[in-house]
Write a protein that holds these residues in place. Structure first.
Motif, PDB file in Angstrom:
ATOM      1  N   LEU A  15       0.710  -1.783  -0.152  1.00 31.29           N
ATOM      2  CA  LEU A  15      -0.279  -0.287   0.392  1.00 31.29           C
ATOM      3  C   LEU A  15       0.793   1.400   0.236  1.00 31.29           C
ATOM      4  O   LEU A  15       0.488   2.311  -0.862  1.00 31.29           O
ATOM      5  CB  LEU A  15      -1.063   0.197   1.725  1.00 31.29           C
ATOM      6  N   SER A  16       2.192   1.100   0.524  1.00 33.46           N
ATOM      7  CA  SER A  16       2.919   2.555   0.624  1.00 33.46           C
ATOM      8  C   SER A  16       2.966   3.186  -0.975  1.00 33.46           C
ATOM      9  O   SER A  16       3.404   3.710  -0.338  1.00 33.46           O
ATOM     10  CB  SER A  16       3.818   2.057   1.897  1.00 33.46           C
ATOM     11  N   LYS A  17       2.968   1.654  -1.562  1.00 32.92           N
ATOM     12  CA  LYS A  17       3.309   2.147  -3.071  1.00 32.92           C
ATOM     13  C   LYS A  17       3.056   3.297  -3.697  1.00 32.92           C
ATOM     14  O   LYS A  17       3.023   4.232  -4.550  1.00 32.92           O
ATOM     15  CB  LYS A  17       3.264   1.151  -3.426  1.00 32.92           C
ATOM     16  N   TYR A  18       1.444   3.676  -3.076  1.00 32.00           N
ATOM     17  CA  TYR A  18       0.666   4.621  -3.778  1.00 32.00           C
ATOM     18  C   TYR A  18       0.216   5.440  -2.471  1.00 32.00           C
ATOM     19  O   TYR A  18      -0.426   6.092  -3.111  1.00 32.00           O
ATOM     20  CB  TYR A  18      -0.722   3.715  -4.144  1.00 32.00           C
ATOM     21  N   LEU A  19      -0.097   4.960  -1.227  1.00 38.11           N
ATOM     22  CA  LEU A  19       0.063   5.788  -0.080  1.00 38.11           C
ATOM     23  C   LEU A  19       0.203   6.546   0.803  1.00 38.11           C
ATOM     24  O   LEU A  19       1.607   5.435   1.398  1.00 38.11           O
ATOM     25  CB  LEU A  19      -1.994   5.059   0.270  1.00 38.11           C
ATOM     26  N   GLU A  20       0.575   7.224   1.477  1.00 38.58           N
ATOM     27  CA  GLU A  20       1.021   7.775   2.151  1.00 38.58           C
ATOM     28  C   GLU A  20       0.326   7.879   3.631  1.00 38.58           C
ATOM     29  O   GLU A  20      -1.189   8.129   3.651  1.00 38.58           O
ATOM     30  CB  GLU A  20       1.496   9.617   2.541  1.00 38.58           C
ATOM     31  N   MET A  21       0.822   6.614   5.022  1.00 37.34           N
ATOM     32  CA  MET A  21      -0.702   6.671   5.839  1.00 37.34           C
ATOM     33  C   MET A  21       0.230   6.395   7.121  1.00 37.34           C
ATOM     34  O   MET A  21       1.289   6.245   6.586  1.00 37.34           O
ATOM     35  CB  MET A  21      -1.284   5.129   5.618  1.00 37.34           C
ATOM     36  N   ASP A  22      -0.417   6.565   8.091  1.00 45.04           N
ATOM     37  CA  ASP A  22      -0.205   6.262   9.394  1.00 45.04           C
ATOM     38  C   ASP A  22      -0.054   4.758   9.716  1.00 45.04           C
ATOM     39  O   ASP A  22      -1.106   4.015  10.560  1.00 45.04           O
ATOM     40  CB  ASP A  22      -1.056   7.171  10.277  1.00 45.04           C
TER      41      ASP A  22
ATOM     42  N   LYS B 287      -0.078   9.036  -3.089  1.00 42.31           N
ATOM     43  CA  LYS B 287       0.737   9.758  -4.103  1.00 42.31           C
ATOM     44  C   LYS B 287       0.789  10.053  -4.947  1.00 42.31           C
ATOM     45  O   LYS B 287      -0.325   9.998  -5.843  1.00 42.31           O
ATOM     46  CB  LYS B 287       1.722   8.457  -3.806  1.00 42.31           C
ATOM     47  N   ASP B 288       1.499  11.167  -5.435  1.00 43.33           N
ATOM     48  CA  ASP B 288       1.398  11.265  -6.870  1.00 43.33           C
ATOM     49  C   ASP B 288       1.757   9.953  -7.744  1.00 43.33           C
ATOM     50  O   ASP B 288       2.564   9.916  -7.502  1.00 43.33           O
ATOM     51  CB  ASP B 288       1.932  12.758  -7.192  1.00 43.33           C
ATOM     52  N   GLU B 289       1.947  11.044  -9.621  1.00 46.11           N
ATOM     53  CA  GLU B 289       2.242   9.968  -9.921  1.00 46.11           C
ATOM     54  C   GLU B 289       3.608   9.781 -10.332  1.00 46.11           C
ATOM     55  O   GLU B 289       4.203   8.111  -9.946  1.00 46.11           O
ATOM     56  CB  GLU B 289       1.807   9.885 -11.845  1.00 46.11           C
ATOM     57  N   ASP B 290       4.243  10.800  -9.653  1.00 49.35           N
ATOM     58  CA  ASP B 290       5.941  10.323 -10.741  1.00 49.35           C
ATOM     59  C   ASP B 290       6.342   9.056  -9.695  1.00 49.35           C
ATOM     60  O   ASP B 290       6.522   8.081  -9.333  1.00 49.35           O
ATOM     61  CB  ASP B 290       6.453  11.592  -9.830  1.00 49.35           C
ATOM     62  N   GLU B 291       5.676   9.517  -7.600  1.00 49.49           N
ATOM     63  CA  GLU B 291       6.182   8.831  -6.612  1.00 49.49           C
ATOM     64  C   GLU B 291       6.208   7.310  -6.654  1.00 49.49           C
ATOM     65  O   GLU B 291       6.276   6.189  -6.810  1.00 49.49           O
ATOM     66  CB  GLU B 291       5.541   8.992  -4.939  1.00 49.49           C
ATOM     67  N   ILE B 292       4.658   7.091  -7.452  1.00 47.88           N
ATOM     68  CA  ILE B 292       4.173   6.150  -7.420  1.00 47.88           C
ATOM     69  C   ILE B 292       4.853   5.257  -8.712  1.00 47.88           C
ATOM     70  O   ILE B 292       5.640   4.178  -8.166  1.00 47.88           O
ATOM     71  CB  ILE B 292       2.573   6.066  -8.320  1.00 47.88           C
ATOM     72  N   GLU B 293       5.584   5.816  -9.828  1.00 52.42           N
ATOM     73  CA  GLU B 293       6.304   5.443 -10.860  1.00 52.42           C
ATOM     74  C   GLU B 293       7.616   4.498  -9.691  1.00 52.42           C
ATOM     75  O   GLU B 293       7.925   3.686 -10.444  1.00 52.42           O
ATOM     76  CB  GLU B 293       6.281   6.284 -11.852  1.00 52.42           C
ATOM     77  N   GLU B 294       7.694   5.543  -9.071  1.00 50.24           N
ATOM     78  CA  GLU B 294       9.301   5.334  -8.286  1.00 50.24           C
ATOM     79  C   GLU B 294       9.625   4.102  -7.813  1.00 50.24           C
ATOM     80  O   GLU B 294      10.276   3.303  -8.052  1.00 50.24           O
ATOM     81  CB  GLU B 294       9.940   6.628  -7.766  1.00 50.24           C
ATOM     82  N   ALA B 295       8.376   4.057  -7.060  1.00 52.11           N
ATOM     83  CA  ALA B 295       8.345   2.728  -5.746  1.00 52.11           C
ATOM     84  C   ALA B 295       8.025   1.865  -6.935  1.00 52.11           C
ATOM     85  O   ALA B 295       8.828   0.677  -6.853  1.00 52.11           O
ATOM     86  CB  ALA B 295       7.095   3.123  -5.096  1.00 52.11           C
ATOM     87  N   LEU B 296       7.286   1.500  -8.229  1.00 48.87           N
ATOM     88  CA  LEU B 296       7.210   0.582  -8.852  1.00 48.87           C
ATOM     89  C   LEU B 296       8.086  -0.095  -9.571  1.00 48.87           C
ATOM     90  O   LEU B 296       8.784  -1.193  -9.740  1.00 48.87           O
ATOM     91  CB  LEU B 296       6.297   0.760 -10.075  1.00 48.87           C
TER      92      LEU B 296
ATOM     93  N   GLU C 124      10.688   2.266   2.655  1.00 43.90           N
ATOM     94  CA  GLU C 124      12.158   2.283   1.859  1.00 43.90           C
ATOM     95  C   GLU C 124      11.249   2.282   0.266  1.00 43.90           C
ATOM     96  O   GLU C 124      12.721   3.610  -0.527  1.00 43.90           O
ATOM     97  CB  GLU C 124      12.894   0.954   1.174  1.00 43.90           C
ATOM     98  N   THR C 125      10.185   2.483  -0.727  1.00 41.02           N
ATOM     99  CA  THR C 125      10.108   3.188  -0.765  1.00 41.02           C
ATOM    100  C   THR C 125       9.848   4.486  -0.927  1.00 41.02           C
ATOM    101  O   THR C 125      10.250   5.327  -2.449  1.00 41.02           O
ATOM    102  CB  THR C 125       8.493   2.731  -1.767  1.00 41.02           C
ATOM    103  N   GLU C 126      10.450   5.473  -0.328  1.00 45.95           N
ATOM    104  CA  GLU C 126      10.074   7.181   0.234  1.00 45.95           C
ATOM    105  C   GLU C 126      11.894   7.453   0.094  1.00 45.95           C
ATOM    106  O   GLU C 126      11.882   8.458   0.256  1.00 45.95           O
ATOM    107  CB  GLU C 126       9.479   7.067   1.658  1.00 45.95           C
ATOM    108  N   GLU C 127      12.249   6.587   0.337  1.00 41.92           N
ATOM    109  CA  GLU C 127      14.027   6.426   0.375  1.00 41.92           C
ATOM    110  C   GLU C 127      14.745   6.843  -1.194  1.00 41.92           C
ATOM    111  O   GLU C 127      13.992   7.151  -2.423  1.00 41.92           O
ATOM    112  CB  GLU C 127      14.853   6.188   0.798  1.00 41.92           C
TER     113      GLU C 127
END
Lengths: 270, 189
Positions: free
Chosen positions: B62-69, B96-105, B147-150
């Motif tokens: 989920l954290s690929k797509y969303l920033e959550m608690d 998350k916006d598209e760029d961030e999602i793309e990056e995570a993927l 990790e996906t956010e780094e």
């Protein structure tokens, strides 16, 4: 007449199944309904003691099944209320003396001539439980607000859910201690209902009167002044379809409690 | 004098009890949360380890797509009739916006490629152990979701970790599925 067959079960032992059966049965009989209580705890019978009928038992459920007597002969009438009778368990036999089919047959016969057949289930989830549930179409799950009892109740609810014949499963929360709940030392009614997620049919407060009523062999519903007795009478009314509000178990606050509250508030401000 | 100290002690004890009551609040909530966890296991036949693993992987996904608690994530199995439903509740901070999602993927894709290249039986066992450690400690800086956010420069360092997570992920899915089937069977009989 086709009566309702209700099994009273819990999973864990010692949470008050038998006390509940005796009291709900007595309360329904007091309302004028014909009630038979069946003790299916073979080898560990106690319902006769709680009703004060232990000296009157001649035949048991095993005698009926093994055709040593007729069903009618084995029914022991209550001392006070002729509407109530007991089919006792055999004390000298174990649970394998009876099977589910036989118990179902007895329930079928009894519900023809009675408004209610209440089946007091033994603890556990083995044969005894399967037998007790066999003839029932409704279930009351008894639990106390303790972890072990709730866990076992959850297991029982899961098993009851797999039985197609059981159309209604309701929760009776026994031995509730309001002062412990108030101090957050005991799970509240809402906590338990939230976890088990079945409808509530009664909240019975812890009552020392239960001990004396057991000593005397007289269900506590006969005591008009007892809070637990009142709670059981309310359960009977809910079984009959009446909408009765749950008892407010908060005791009126004493003087000292009020002073403590004031200090607690002051402290919170500082 | 003795009378006064006695009185003082009584008053002091009185207020201590008041404090004690507040601390006991934990006792009931400890019971409730322990019970919820144990019922979750009872209802599904899943072991605590596998549940924790599943929770970790869900957060990961989920954290690929969303920033959550992540700390407030609640996982619960609810039983209705003979069916068990999985209820997941988690506060979303933002999508998350598209760029961030793309990056995570892309991180995931890279690590999958890597896993094919470095698939080596003897290594795998080591990695599994690493993975279990990383889910056991909640505050681990190498925690799954973060990790996906780094930034991408750091990703290379963490790659080996991710590889093992993906590998482990496939396995655990299999085993949890098997457990569920077992459970359903047990209901049917």
């Amino acid at each position: 007449m086709t009566g309702r067959v209700i099994v009273i079960t819990s999973g864990k032992g010692g949470v008050g199944k038998t006390t509940t059966s005796a009291n709900i049965g007595t309360a329904l009989a007091k309302e004028g309904y014909k009630v038979v209580l069946i003790d299916t705890d073979l080898g560990l019978r106690n319902l006769d003691l709680l009703l004060g009928l232990e000296n009157r038992i001649v035949y048991t459920i095993v005698d009926v099944i093994e055709e040593r007597c007729k069903l009618k002969q084995a029914l022991v009438k209550d001392k006070k209320n002729p509407n109530l009778s007991l089919l006792a368990a055999a004390q000298t036999r174990d649970k394998s003396a009876v099977n589910a089919e036989q118990l179902k047959e007895i329930c079928e016969k009894l519900k023809e001539k009675n408004d209610f057949v209440l089946v007091d289930c033994p603890a556990g989830i083995e044969q005894g439980f399967q037998n007790a549930v066999a003839g029932a179409s409704e279930a009351i799950v008894v639990t106390t607000p303790e972890m072990s009892a709730i866990r076992d109740a959850d297991r029982i609810i899961g098993l009851l859910n797999t039985k197609e014949e059981i159309t209604s499963t309701r929760l009776l929360l026994n031995r509730v201690r309001p002062n412990l709940i108030k101090n957050n030392e005991m799970m509240s009614v809402d906590d338990v209902v939230g976890i088990l997620e079945i409808p509530l049919i009664g909240i019975i407060p812890e009552d020392t009167g239960i001990i004396t009523s057991t000593n005397k062999g007289e269900p506590i519903v006969n005591d008009e002044n007892s809070l637990a007795g009142q709670a059981y009478r309310n359960v009977a009314k809910r079984i009959l379809g009446e909408e009765v509000p749950f008892l407010d178990l908060d005791e009126p606050k004493g003087f000292m409690a009020k002073i403590k509250d004031v200090f607690a508030k002051l402290k919170a401000k500082v | 004098m003795g009378l006064l100290t006695n009185l003082y002690n009584k008053v002091a004890k009185f207020f201590r009890q008041q404090e004690g009551a507040a601390e006991d609040e934990a006792s009931k909530s400890v019971a409730t949360s322990r019970l919820k966890l144990v019922l979750m296991q009872d209802r599904t036949n899943l072991t605590p380890k596998i549940l924790e693993q599943m929770r970790g992987e869900l957060v990961d996904l989920l954290s690929k797509y969303l920033e959550m608690d992540k700390d407030l994530l609640e996982l619960n199995f609810e039983q209705e009739g003979d069916q068990v439903a999985l209820m997941l509740s988690i506060p979303v901070i933002r999508a998350k916006d598209e760029d961030e999602i793309e990056e995570a993927l892309s991180v995931q894709r890279n690590s999958e490629d890597e896993s094919v290249e470095t698939d080596d039986l003897s290594d795998e066992e080591e990695k599994e152990e690493e993975y279990i450690e990383s889910i056991d400690s909640e505050d681990d800086s190498e925690g799954i979701g973060e990790e996906t956010e780094e930034s991408s420069s750091e990703i290379d360092e963490n790659e080996s970790n991710l590889v093992s997570e993906v590998n482990e992920g496939k396995k655990s899915k299999k085993s949890s599925k098997k457990n569920n089937e077992e459970y359903i069977e047990s209901i049917d009989t």
